[in-house]
Write a protein that holds these residues in place. Sequence first.
Motif, PDB file in Angstrom:
ATOM      1  N   GLN A 137       0.815  -1.197   0.000  1.00 37.08           N
ATOM      2  CA  GLN A 137       0.000   0.000   0.000  1.00 37.08           C
ATOM      3  C   GLN A 137       0.861   1.265   0.000  1.00 37.08           C
ATOM      4  O   GLN A 137       1.910   1.302   0.647  1.00 37.08           O
ATOM      5  CB  GLN A 137      -0.910   0.013   1.231  1.00 37.08           C
ATOM      6  CG  GLN A 137      -2.006  -1.031   1.192  1.00 37.08           C
ATOM      7  CD  GLN A 137      -3.007  -0.747   0.076  1.00 37.08           C
ATOM      8  OE1 GLN A 137      -3.544   0.358  -0.024  1.00 37.08           O
ATOM      9  NE2 GLN A 137      -3.259  -1.741  -0.751  1.00 37.08           N
ATOM     10  N   PRO A 138       0.437   2.298  -0.728  1.00 43.24           N
ATOM     11  CA  PRO A 138       1.177   3.569  -0.697  1.00 43.24           C
ATOM     12  C   PRO A 138       1.132   4.181   0.695  1.00 43.24           C
ATOM     13  O   PRO A 138       0.204   3.945   1.460  1.00 43.24           O
ATOM     14  CB  PRO A 138       0.415   4.439  -1.715  1.00 43.24           C
ATOM     15  CG  PRO A 138      -0.938   3.827  -1.820  1.00 43.24           C
ATOM     16  CD  PRO A 138      -0.757   2.362  -1.591  1.00 43.24           C
ATOM     17  N   GLU A 139       2.141   4.960   1.016  1.00 37.79           N
ATOM     18  CA  GLU A 139       2.235   5.557   2.343  1.00 37.79           C
ATOM     19  C   GLU A 139       1.778   7.010   2.367  1.00 37.79           C
ATOM     20  O   GLU A 139       1.924   7.690   3.392  1.00 37.79           O
ATOM     21  CB  GLU A 139       3.678   5.456   2.851  1.00 37.79           C
ATOM     22  CG  GLU A 139       4.161   4.013   3.009  1.00 37.79           C
ATOM     23  CD  GLU A 139       5.580   3.931   3.530  1.00 37.79           C
ATOM     24  OE1 GLU A 139       6.191   5.006   3.743  1.00 37.79           O
ATOM     25  OE2 GLU A 139       6.078   2.801   3.743  1.00 37.79           O
ATOM     26  N   ASP A 140       1.241   7.493   1.251  1.00 36.85           N
ATOM     27  CA  ASP A 140       0.867   8.907   1.168  1.00 36.85           C
ATOM     28  C   ASP A 140      -0.651   9.095   1.205  1.00 36.85           C
ATOM     29  O   ASP A 140      -1.195  10.005   0.575  1.00 36.85           O
ATOM     30  CB  ASP A 140       1.439   9.541  -0.098  1.00 36.85           C
ATOM     31  CG  ASP A 140       0.986   8.820  -1.372  1.00 36.85           C
ATOM     32  OD1 ASP A 140       0.495   7.683  -1.268  1.00 36.85           O
ATOM     33  OD2 ASP A 140       1.109   9.413  -2.458  1.00 36.85           O
ATOM     34  N   GLY A 141      -1.344   8.242   1.950  1.00 36.96           N
ATOM     35  CA  GLY A 141      -2.788   8.371   2.044  1.00 36.96           C
ATOM     36  C   GLY A 141      -3.190   9.667   2.744  1.00 36.96           C
ATOM     37  O   GLY A 141      -2.747   9.936   3.862  1.00 36.96           O
TER      38      GLY A 141
END
Length: 229
Positions: A44-48
């Motif tokens: 999952q991307p970390e920039d949510g």
Amino acid sequence: MKATDVGIKVLEFLAKALLSFLLVMLLYFVAAVIGSVIPVNTAQPEDGTITIYLRTNGIHTDFIFPVKNEIMDWQEVIPSETILSKTADFEYISFGWGDLKFYKETKEWSDLRFPVAFQAVFLENPSALHVTFEQGIRMNRPVVPVAITKEQYRNLVEYVHATFKTDNAGKANPVEGLHYNQHDAFFHANGSLHFFYTCNTWINDGLKYADLRACLWTPLDEGIFYQYR
């Protein structure tokens, strides 16, 4: 054939039918456990930048979204006039999908009757979305916050919106006269709940559609929350 022989054959048939049913149930729950522990979309991307929530009452899971942001204003689909309080001053909105007849006849779990549950699981019936406007996140039930990207939220919005049966203007079609409280309403939905596609499967498929962490398959809320422990 003697009456005793007929009775024995009937008992044998019933015993085999019961055994077959128990075997199917066992295989079902084994599949549910296996499907629940196998994750998908683990990277999952970390920039949510948008926070949604998953909430369960121990059986049924809901999505909770912001009522309005730059991607979606849910009051354009679900006008506040559809709820009894007639107010638009809310921060969050929750969505749960399920069997319409079940919703109508089971406001509380204490209202649950076997014929209604059986029909919901084994017969093809119309479905509905239960939508509730909320001032804040109610923490009296297990709730998990999930930070997601704008693209993931856009996909999740698309998934939920496509579940509604809408008019030509894109407005949700309400179920007349059905409310659980002053701030909720029910809307006619696409699809039909059944043994292999439950309210929790709908949530899990939405997570998968948005490329969020999810189970391979689950009919149970435990599978979803296992992935977000």
